[in-house]
Design an enzyme around this catalytic site. Structure first.
Site, short mmCIF file in Angstrom:
data_model
loop_
_atom_site.label_atom_id
_atom_site.label_comp_id
_atom_site.label_asym_id
_atom_site.label_seq_id
_atom_site.Cartn_x
_atom_site.Cartn_y
_atom_site.Cartn_z
N GLY A 78 11.29 -3.68 3.21
CA GLY A 78 9.98 -4.00 2.67
C GLY A 78 9.30 -2.73 2.22
O GLY A 78 9.95 -1.73 1.90
N CYS A 79 7.97 -2.73 2.17
CA CYS A 79 7.20 -1.56 1.71
C CYS A 79 7.63 -0.31 2.46
O CYS A 79 7.51 -0.24 3.69
CB CYS A 79 5.72 -1.82 1.90
SG CYS A 79 4.69 -0.40 1.49
N PHE A 80 8.08 0.69 1.74
CA PHE A 80 8.66 1.85 2.41
C PHE A 80 7.65 2.74 3.12
O PHE A 80 8.03 3.57 3.94
CB PHE A 80 9.55 2.69 1.48
CG PHE A 80 8.99 3.11 0.15
CD1 PHE A 80 7.62 3.14 -0.12
CD2 PHE A 80 9.85 3.51 -0.86
CE1 PHE A 80 7.13 3.55 -1.36
CE2 PHE A 80 9.37 3.94 -2.11
CZ PHE A 80 8.01 3.95 -2.35
N TRP A 81 6.35 2.54 2.88
CA TRP A 81 5.35 3.30 3.63
C TRP A 81 5.46 3.00 5.12
O TRP A 81 5.53 3.91 5.95
CB TRP A 81 3.94 2.94 3.16
CG TRP A 81 3.61 3.33 1.76
CD1 TRP A 81 4.29 4.18 0.94
CD2 TRP A 81 2.49 2.85 1.00
NE1 TRP A 81 3.67 4.28 -0.28
CE2 TRP A 81 2.57 3.48 -0.27
CE3 TRP A 81 1.45 1.98 1.27
CZ2 TRP A 81 1.61 3.25 -1.26
CZ3 TRP A 81 0.50 1.74 0.29
CH2 TRP A 81 0.58 2.37 -0.96
N VAL B 220 7.89 1.38 6.69
CA VAL B 220 9.24 1.58 7.21
C VAL B 220 9.45 3.03 7.62
O VAL B 220 9.99 3.32 8.70
CB VAL B 220 10.29 1.15 6.17
CG1 VAL B 220 11.69 1.40 6.71
CG2 VAL B 220 10.11 -0.32 5.81
#
Length: 225
Positions: free
Chosen positions: A54-57, A59
């Site tokens: 999902g959103c790599f921020w 993760v």
């Protein structure tokens, strides 16, 4: 579902992908938290893991504080467009996934430990989305760099999938493929939630626990890594 949203949930073909560019886009020089060069070579004895959740921020935030994880970075992988930008990836016309690349010391943290965080940290049954974030760039993915990593990923997908099914979830949609070319995301994306403490993070787990050690699948896993 509108035509636009349906297209965002379908993988673009190589022939229809955006053309991209011949040189990488600029990124940060160093890690915001550790100050290590973001493009450091992999130290001897260390390994690389690449995950899409999902959103790599959000993760990246899961992994950067894990003991044994030496360096984290965010970028794009698994698509067709060379050296894509964030805006291009968000159109759904590059085929890329938002991913986190980790360099880790297997003497301190095992690949299985990282897989636990992967499986428990998001919902791997949602297809081309994660939570409110919809599009092919939010798909669940494990990108392996060795036969041992591939085996571990496949075994845990099977084992965790059974647990999810018992809890009422649908089939696991996680793709497991050889690690593709990694393209660094822009400077401002790197360690975003360390720079912006109140920033948005749309990922969340299912609440289903990863299998404990000693199960049949885990025994096979311990033999494979």
């Amino acid at each position: 579902m509108s035509i636009f949203r349906r297209k965002m949930a379908e993988m673009v073909s190589a022939t229809d992908a955006l053309p991209g560019r011949s040189v990488p886009i600029p990124t940060a020089e160093s890690h915001f938290l550790s100050s290590r060069p973001l493009k450091s070579p992999v130290p001897e004895g260390f390994e690389v893991a690449v995950f899409g959740m999902g959103c790599f921020w959000g993760v990246e935030r899961i992994f950067w504080a894990v003991p044994g994880v030496w360096l984290t970075m965010v970028g794009y992988a698994g698509g067709f467009t060379p050296n894509p930008t964030y805006r291009e990836v968000c159109t759904g016309r590059t085929g890329h996934n938002e991913v986190v690349r980790l360099i880790f010391d297997p003497a301190e943290v095992s690949y299985r430990d990282l897989l636990r965080l992967f499986w428990e940290g998001h919902d791997p049954t949602q297809g081309m989305r994660q939570g409110n974030d919809s599009g092919t760039q939010y798909r669940s993915g494990i990108y392996w760099s060795s036969d041992a990593q591939k085996s571990a990923a496949e075994i845990t997908r099977e084992d965790y999938g059974r647990r999810l099914a018992l809890a009422g979830f649908g089939p696991v949609t996680t793709e497991i493929v050889r690690v593709p070319e990694f393209h660094f995301a822009e400077d401002y994306h790197q360690q975003y939630l360390a720079k912006n403490a109140g920033g948005y993070c749309g990922i969340g787990g299912t609440g289903v626990a990863f299998p404990d050690g000693g199960a049949a699948g885990d025994t096979r896993l311990s033999e494979s890594v």
